[in-house]
Scaffold this motif. Structure first.
Motif, PDB file in Angstrom:
ATOM      1  N   ASP A 146      86.485  32.070  89.315  1.00  0.00           N
ATOM      2  CA  ASP A 146      85.158  32.291  88.750  1.00  0.00           C
ATOM      3  C   ASP A 146      84.127  31.746  89.737  1.00  0.00           C
ATOM      4  OD1 ASP A 146      82.729  31.680  87.261  1.00  0.00           O
ATOM      5  OD2 ASP A 146      83.893  31.948  85.439  1.00  0.00           O
ATOM      6  N   PRO A 147      83.034  32.483  89.997  1.00  0.00           N
ATOM      7  CA  PRO A 147      82.035  32.009  90.965  1.00  0.00           C
ATOM      8  C   PRO A 147      81.366  30.693  90.569  1.00  0.00           C
ATOM      9  CG  PRO A 147      81.571  34.282  90.310  1.00  0.00           C
ATOM     10  CD  PRO A 147      82.735  33.812  89.499  1.00  0.00           C
ATOM     11  N   HIS A 148      81.429  30.323  89.295  1.00  0.00           N
ATOM     12  CA  HIS A 148      80.807  29.078  88.831  1.00  0.00           C
ATOM     13  C   HIS A 148      81.848  27.988  88.556  1.00  0.00           C
ATOM     14  CE1 HIS A 148      76.759  30.650  88.574  1.00  0.00           C
ATOM     15  NE2 HIS A 148      77.236  31.730  88.005  1.00  0.00           N
ATOM     16  N   LYS A 149      82.994  28.071  89.224  1.00  0.00           N
ATOM     17  CA  LYS A 149      84.052  27.092  88.993  1.00  0.00           C
ATOM     18  C   LYS A 149      84.546  26.511  90.309  1.00  0.00           C
ATOM     19  CE  LYS A 149      88.381  28.111  87.705  1.00  0.00           C
ATOM     20  NZ  LYS A 149      89.491  28.574  86.860  1.00  0.00           N
ATOM     21  N   LEU A 150      84.901  25.228  90.270  1.00  0.00           N
ATOM     22  CA  LEU A 150      85.505  24.525  91.394  1.00  0.00           C
ATOM     23  C   LEU A 150      86.892  24.086  90.945  1.00  0.00           C
ATOM     24  CD1 LEU A 150      85.115  23.098  94.223  1.00  0.00           C
ATOM     25  CD2 LEU A 150      84.423  21.091  92.917  1.00  0.00           C
ATOM     26  N   LEU A 151      87.902  24.467  91.708  1.00  0.00           N
ATOM     27  CA  LEU A 151      89.270  24.065  91.415  1.00  0.00           C
ATOM     28  C   LEU A 151      89.613  22.912  92.347  1.00  0.00           C
ATOM     29  CD1 LEU A 151      92.208  26.377  90.786  1.00  0.00           C
ATOM     30  CD2 LEU A 151      92.458  24.589  92.482  1.00  0.00           C
ATOM     31  N   LEU A 152      90.110  21.802  91.789  1.00  0.00           N
ATOM     32  CA  LEU A 152      90.456  20.620  92.582  1.00  0.00           C
ATOM     33  C   LEU A 152      91.936  20.318  92.401  1.00  0.00           C
ATOM     34  CD1 LEU A 152      87.541  19.573  90.839  1.00  0.00           C
ATOM     35  CD2 LEU A 152      87.575  18.395  92.994  1.00  0.00           C
ATOM     36  N   LEU A 153      92.592  19.942  93.490  1.00  0.00           N
ATOM     37  CA  LEU A 153      94.012  19.585  93.452  1.00  0.00           C
ATOM     38  C   LEU A 153      94.196  18.193  94.042  1.00  0.00           C
ATOM     39  CD1 LEU A 153      95.385  22.965  94.784  1.00  0.00           C
ATOM     40  CD2 LEU A 153      95.530  22.153  92.434  1.00  0.00           C
ATOM     41  N   ILE A 170      91.909  13.524  95.987  1.00  0.00           N
ATOM     42  CA  ILE A 170      91.721  14.974  95.996  1.00  0.00           C
ATOM     43  C   ILE A 170      92.085  15.462  97.394  1.00  0.00           C
ATOM     44  CG2 ILE A 170      90.076  16.872  95.711  1.00  0.00           C
ATOM     45  CD1 ILE A 170      90.695  15.290  93.092  1.00  0.00           C
ATOM     46  N   THR A 171      93.037  16.404  97.472  1.00  0.00           N
ATOM     47  CA  THR A 171      93.500  16.875  98.771  1.00  0.00           C
ATOM     48  C   THR A 171      93.062  18.298  99.077  1.00  0.00           C
ATOM     49  OG1 THR A 171      95.595  17.534  97.761  1.00  0.00           O
ATOM     50  CG2 THR A 171      95.506  15.358  98.810  1.00  0.00           C
ATOM     51  N   ARG A 172      92.803  19.092  98.038  1.00  0.00           N
ATOM     52  CA  ARG A 172      92.403  20.489  98.236  1.00  0.00           C
ATOM     53  C   ARG A 172      91.384  20.891  97.179  1.00  0.00           C
ATOM     54  NH1 ARG A 172      95.784  23.422 101.537  1.00  0.00           N
ATOM     55  NH2 ARG A 172      97.741  22.423 102.024  1.00  0.00           N
ATOM     56  N   ILE A 173      90.491  21.794  97.567  1.00  0.00           N
ATOM     57  CA  ILE A 173      89.613  22.430  96.596  1.00  0.00           C
ATOM     58  C   ILE A 173      89.608  23.924  96.896  1.00  0.00           C
ATOM     59  CG2 ILE A 173      88.119  20.391  96.375  1.00  0.00           C
ATOM     60  CD1 ILE A 173      85.941  22.252  97.767  1.00  0.00           C
ATOM     61  N   PRO A 212      83.568  25.499 104.823  1.00  0.00           N
ATOM     62  CA  PRO A 212      84.354  24.903 105.900  1.00  0.00           C
ATOM     63  C   PRO A 212      85.841  24.902 105.514  1.00  0.00           C
ATOM     64  CG  PRO A 212      83.290  23.205 104.603  1.00  0.00           C
ATOM     65  CD  PRO A 212      82.815  24.516 104.057  1.00  0.00           C
ATOM     66  N   ARG A 213      86.714  24.902 106.498  1.00  0.00           N
ATOM     67  CA  ARG A 213      88.152  24.837 106.207  1.00  0.00           C
ATOM     68  C   ARG A 213      88.548  23.439 105.755  1.00  0.00           C
ATOM     69  NH1 ARG A 213      91.977  28.378 108.670  1.00  0.00           N
ATOM     70  NH2 ARG A 213      90.957  30.295 109.276  1.00  0.00           N
ATOM     71  N   GLN A 214      87.869  22.427 106.283  1.00  0.00           N
ATOM     72  CA  GLN A 214      88.172  21.038 105.960  1.00  0.00           C
ATOM     73  C   GLN A 214      86.869  20.262 105.839  1.00  0.00           C
ATOM     74  OE1 GLN A 214      90.591  19.569 109.165  1.00  0.00           O
ATOM     75  NE2 GLN A 214      92.403  20.694 108.501  1.00  0.00           N
ATOM     76  N   VAL A 215      86.896  19.257 104.955  1.00  0.00           N
ATOM     77  CA  VAL A 215      85.736  18.379 104.801  1.00  0.00           C
ATOM     78  C   VAL A 215      86.234  16.940 104.898  1.00  0.00           C
ATOM     79  CG1 VAL A 215      83.879  17.620 103.274  1.00  0.00           C
ATOM     80  CG2 VAL A 215      84.525  20.032 103.328  1.00  0.00           C
ATOM     81  N   PRO A 216      85.724  16.160 105.865  1.00  0.00           N
ATOM     82  CA  PRO A 216      86.127  14.756 105.936  1.00  0.00           C
ATOM     83  C   PRO A 216      85.441  13.964 104.825  1.00  0.00           C
ATOM     84  CG  PRO A 216      84.602  15.303 107.721  1.00  0.00           C
ATOM     85  CD  PRO A 216      84.834  16.557 106.950  1.00  0.00           C
ATOM     86  N   VAL A 217      86.248  13.216 104.082  1.00  0.00           N
ATOM     87  CA  VAL A 217      85.724  12.365 103.007  1.00  0.00           C
ATOM     88  C   VAL A 217      86.415  11.016 103.077  1.00  0.00           C
ATOM     89  CG1 VAL A 217      85.211  14.307 101.475  1.00  0.00           C
ATOM     90  CG2 VAL A 217      87.385  13.167 101.258  1.00  0.00           C
ATOM     91  N   ASP A 218      85.700   9.975 102.883  1.00  0.00           N
ATOM     92  CA  ASP A 218      86.186   8.597 102.809  1.00  0.00           C
ATOM     93  C   ASP A 218      87.627   8.367 103.278  1.00  0.00           C
ATOM     94  OD1 ASP A 218      85.802   5.923 102.366  1.00  0.00           O
ATOM     95  OD2 ASP A 218      86.455   6.024 100.280  1.00  0.00           O
TER      96      ASP A 218
END
Length: 198
Positions: free
Chosen positions: A97-104, A63-66, A77-83
């Motif tokens: 939508d306020p109750h939705k997360l879009l992942l790319l 996952i590179t963007r949300i 935050p603009r960026q989140v460090p993950v694994d």
């Protein structure tokens, strides 16, 4: 001058991060408007996103963007460090939508998850996770799905009384039971319905 001796303090045990509470559609299921549901433990993307990507990266590719709507996230935050990599975070008020997360995932795809409010009771969260990860998927937007569940059951998802274990977890305690995603050899594929960390 007399010496003062201090007892050696024990080294703190590392605390494992609880698994993400997540339900996903199976591979090949009708896309619909949602690909599943995520029930974060707080509204802090810096602390919540790493557990989510730990589950999704092996399944969907890195996952590179949300993108989120900032209505329910106090800090974005603009960026989140993950694994070992960085996830870039964007926010869009009218488009998402306020109750939705879009992942790319770069070069792999896009997914939309229902975000179940962290303060939602376990019973409502289970219903919403099942509906969002159903085979055909709900023909509703994320907010409409939450509103329909509230109307059908006569109580707001966020107004349910939490049992003591849920309240403790919501206030920052560790999940008493957290499921891990089993390692599957071969190419990544989604099981019929993946539910993690309930």
């Amino acid at each position: 001058m007399p010496a003062t001796l201090h007892p050696t303090l024990p080294h703190p045990e590392p605390v494992a991060t609880p698994a993400a509470r997540l339900a996903l559609k199976r591979e090949g299921a009708s896309r619909g408007l949602l690909d599943g549901a995520w029930w974060p433990r707080s509204r802090d993307l810096l602390s919540e996103l790493p557990a989510l990507t730990d589950v999704l990266d092996p399944l969907w590719g890195r996952i590179t963007r949300i993108a989120v709507n900032p209505k329910y996230w106090p800090v974005i935050p603009r960026q989140v460090p993950v694994d070992g990599h960085i996830v870039k975070v964007g926010w869009f008020t009218p488009e998402i939508d306020p109750h939705k997360l879009l992942l790319l995932s770069y070069g792999t795809g896009r997914w939309d998850l229902l975000i179940i409010p962290p303060e939602t009771g376990a019973e409502s969260a289970a219903r919403l996770m099942a509906a969002a990860s159903d085979y055909d998927g709900p023909p509703l937007t994320a907010s409409a799905l939450i509103a329909a569940d509230e109307a059908r059951h006569g109580v707001g998802a966020t107004n349910e009384q939490l049992d003591p274990d849920e309240a403790w977890e919501y206030e920052g305690g560790a999940c008493a039971v957290s499921a891990a995603v089993p390692h599957q050899p071969g190419p990544p594929s989604r099981p019929s319905r993946l539910i993690v960390g309930m």
